[in-house]
Write an enzyme that holds these catalytic residues in place. Structure first.
Site, short mmCIF file in Angstrom:
data_model
loop_
_atom_site.label_atom_id
_atom_site.label_comp_id
_atom_site.label_asym_id
_atom_site.label_seq_id
_atom_site.Cartn_x
_atom_site.Cartn_y
_atom_site.Cartn_z
N LYS A 14 -11.76 1.32 -2.47
CA LYS A 14 -10.67 1.91 -3.23
C LYS A 14 -11.05 1.96 -4.71
CE LYS A 14 -7.64 1.23 0.56
NZ LYS A 14 -7.01 0.26 1.44
N HIS A 61 -5.36 -2.96 -3.06
CA HIS A 61 -4.92 -2.02 -4.10
C HIS A 61 -4.80 -2.64 -5.49
CE1 HIS A 61 -4.21 1.08 -1.10
NE2 HIS A 61 -3.75 0.10 -0.34
N SER A 84 0.79 -1.23 0.00
CA SER A 84 0.00 0.00 0.00
C SER A 84 0.83 1.28 0.00
CB SER A 84 -0.96 0.00 1.18
OG SER A 84 -0.28 -0.22 2.39
C1 LIG Z 1 -7.13 0.06 2.89
C2 LIG Z 1 -6.54 -1.28 3.19
C3 LIG Z 1 -7.19 -2.17 4.03
C4 LIG Z 1 -8.41 -1.80 4.80
O1 LIG Z 1 -9.53 -1.69 4.01
P1 LIG Z 1 -10.73 -0.77 4.49
O2 LIG Z 1 -11.89 -1.24 3.70
O3 LIG Z 1 -10.33 0.63 4.21
O4 LIG Z 1 -10.89 -1.02 5.97
C5 LIG Z 1 -6.66 -3.44 4.17
N1 LIG Z 1 -5.52 -3.78 3.55
C6 LIG Z 1 -4.85 -2.93 2.76
C7 LIG Z 1 -3.59 -3.39 2.09
C8 LIG Z 1 -5.33 -1.65 2.58
O5 LIG Z 1 -4.65 -0.79 1.82
#
Ligand SMILES: *Cc1c(COP(=O)(O)O)cnc(C)c1O
Length: 392
Positions: free
Chosen positions: A239, A207, A179
């Site tokens: 995302k 991602h 991330s």
């Molecule tokens: C954003 C993210 C999460 C968490 O997801 P949310 O739906 O925002 O709680 C988990 N793992 C990774 C790698 C992330 O970037």
């Protein structure tokens, strides 16, 4: 010591270390440009990779579902909160990822907590990449399993860890796309290693989902891997899909076990059905408009070519996450501030989100951007780095 005295001490310490976090109030929807106070800024820090968060079809699906199902889901999935909209989305996600079943979670954070704590307990081993997302790390703590970290993308180190562990059940968990660095996990090699050591492989594709692979199904598709190789696939809907929530896809047994044993699934209110309906609309766009991904990847290539030519300290990432390594925490913050003054919003990422000494600007590109947005970004980054003496 009073509670506030104690907390103020900790807050001061964080300020002194240039690690203090502050929120900014957005006055617009997500998009290539967003409004902060009176200013419109070019936005390079959102994870809305496909530019769907404010898409008319998502808004329509959301409103139509709210008209039909109301706003609140009323209860957890196991009580009376599991609705048609959730179910349709689960079926579509399973089909899209090529897995027998999928299960919705309220957030990715909870999906990771729920999955790992349902699968592992004391005496089991969880092997994690050092740069895994915080939610995977926290999930390991919650599960009570033996926590074994291996150096980032270091298969030799992982192999040594696997060999030295005497646990009967071993789970390897990695981010598909890391991330804060944007690089990929070597999934094919990880799957082979998992097989050789009788371990299970879980990929958190927060991602990659919607962004990578011919169909946008994510890092596993990009690497040509199927359910037998990546038996536990987590993806998020907040995302690239521009909505909210997350899912785990896998076998019938995996999903049934999560429904029975994943406490962050069981003991929480189901997502609002309208959010699920909007996610389904987003998934259709992911499937029907591959040109969004193509445009996004061309922006990434354009950014990398320009940034390299300008000798900016970018990493090796080929995804929409493009870190600009600064190193020093205060310097990263200054550069981010300077860019804000230039009408460009890129957030500075500092420890503990990234390892000490690796503070950076985390630049994210979106299909909502144009080539000229990227050109403006690189031009201003180059000016800012020069002014603040950030060099390769
Ligand atoms: C954003 C993210 C999460 C968490 O997801 P949310 O739906 O925002 O709680 C988990 N793992 C990774 C790698 C992330 O970037």
């Amino acid at each position: 010591m009073s509670l506030d005295q104690y907390l103020n001490g900790r807050l001061d310490e964080r300020r002194r270390a240039s690690l203090y976090r502050a929120r900014r109030e957005l006055g617009s929807a997500q998009g290539a440009s967003v409004r902060l106070g009176a200013d419109w800024l070019l936005n390079f820090c959102s994870n809305d990779y496909l530019g769907l968060a404010n898409h008319p079809q998502l808004r329509e699906a959301f409103v139509a579902a709210a008209a039909r199902f109301g706003v609140g889901s009323g209860a957890s999935h196991l009580v009376c909160g599991h609705g048609e909209a959730h179910h349709q989305l689960e079926l579509a996600l399973a089909a899209f990822t090529g897995r027998p079943r999928a299960l919705l979670f309220s957030t990715g954070y909870m999906a990771n907590l729920g999955t790992i704590s349902a699968l592992l307990s004391r005496k089991d081993a969880l092997l994690q990449d050092k740069l895994n997302h915080a939610s995977l790390i926290d999930a390991g703590q919650l599960s009570g399993a033996d926590l074994l970290r291996f150096k980032h993308n270091d298969l030799t180190h992982l192999q040594a860890r696997l060999t030295e562990s005497s646990a009967t059940r071993k789970l390897i968990a990695v981010d598909g796309v890391f991330s804060m660095d944007g690089d990929l996990a070597p999934l094919s090699a990880l799957a082979a290693l998992a097989k050789a050591h009788d371990a299970w492989l879980m990929v958190d594709d927060a991602h990659g989902f919607g962004v990578l692979g011919q169909c946008g199904a994510g890092t596993a598709e990009h690497c040509g891997l199927h359910g037998s190789e990546v038996p536990i696939l987590m993806g998020t809907l907040g995302k690239a899909l521009g909505c909210f929530g997350a899912f785990v896809a896998g076998s019938e047994a995996l999903i049934e076990a999560l429904i029975q044993f994943a406490r962050p699934y069981i003991y929480t209110t189901a997502l609002p059905p309208a959010v699920a309906a909007a996610s389904l609309a987003a998934l259709r766009i992911v499937q029907q408009e591959p040109e969004r991904r193509a445009h996004l990847h061309s922006l990434v290539a354009h950014f990398r070519a320009l940034a390299s030519a300008a000798e900016l300290p970018i990493g090796a990432s080929t995804t929409p996450i493009q870190p600009l390594l600064v190193g020093d925490d205060a310097r990263a913050l200054e550069l981010s501030q300077w860019l804000l003054g230039q009408g460009i919003w890129v957030s500075a990422i500092r420890p503990p989100t990234v390892p000490k000494g690796t503070a950076r600007l985390r630049i994210t590109l979106s299909a909502a951007h144009s080539l000229s947005d990227v050109e403006r970004l690189v031009e201003r980054l180059a000016a800012g780095c020069k002014q603040l003496q950030v060099t390769l």
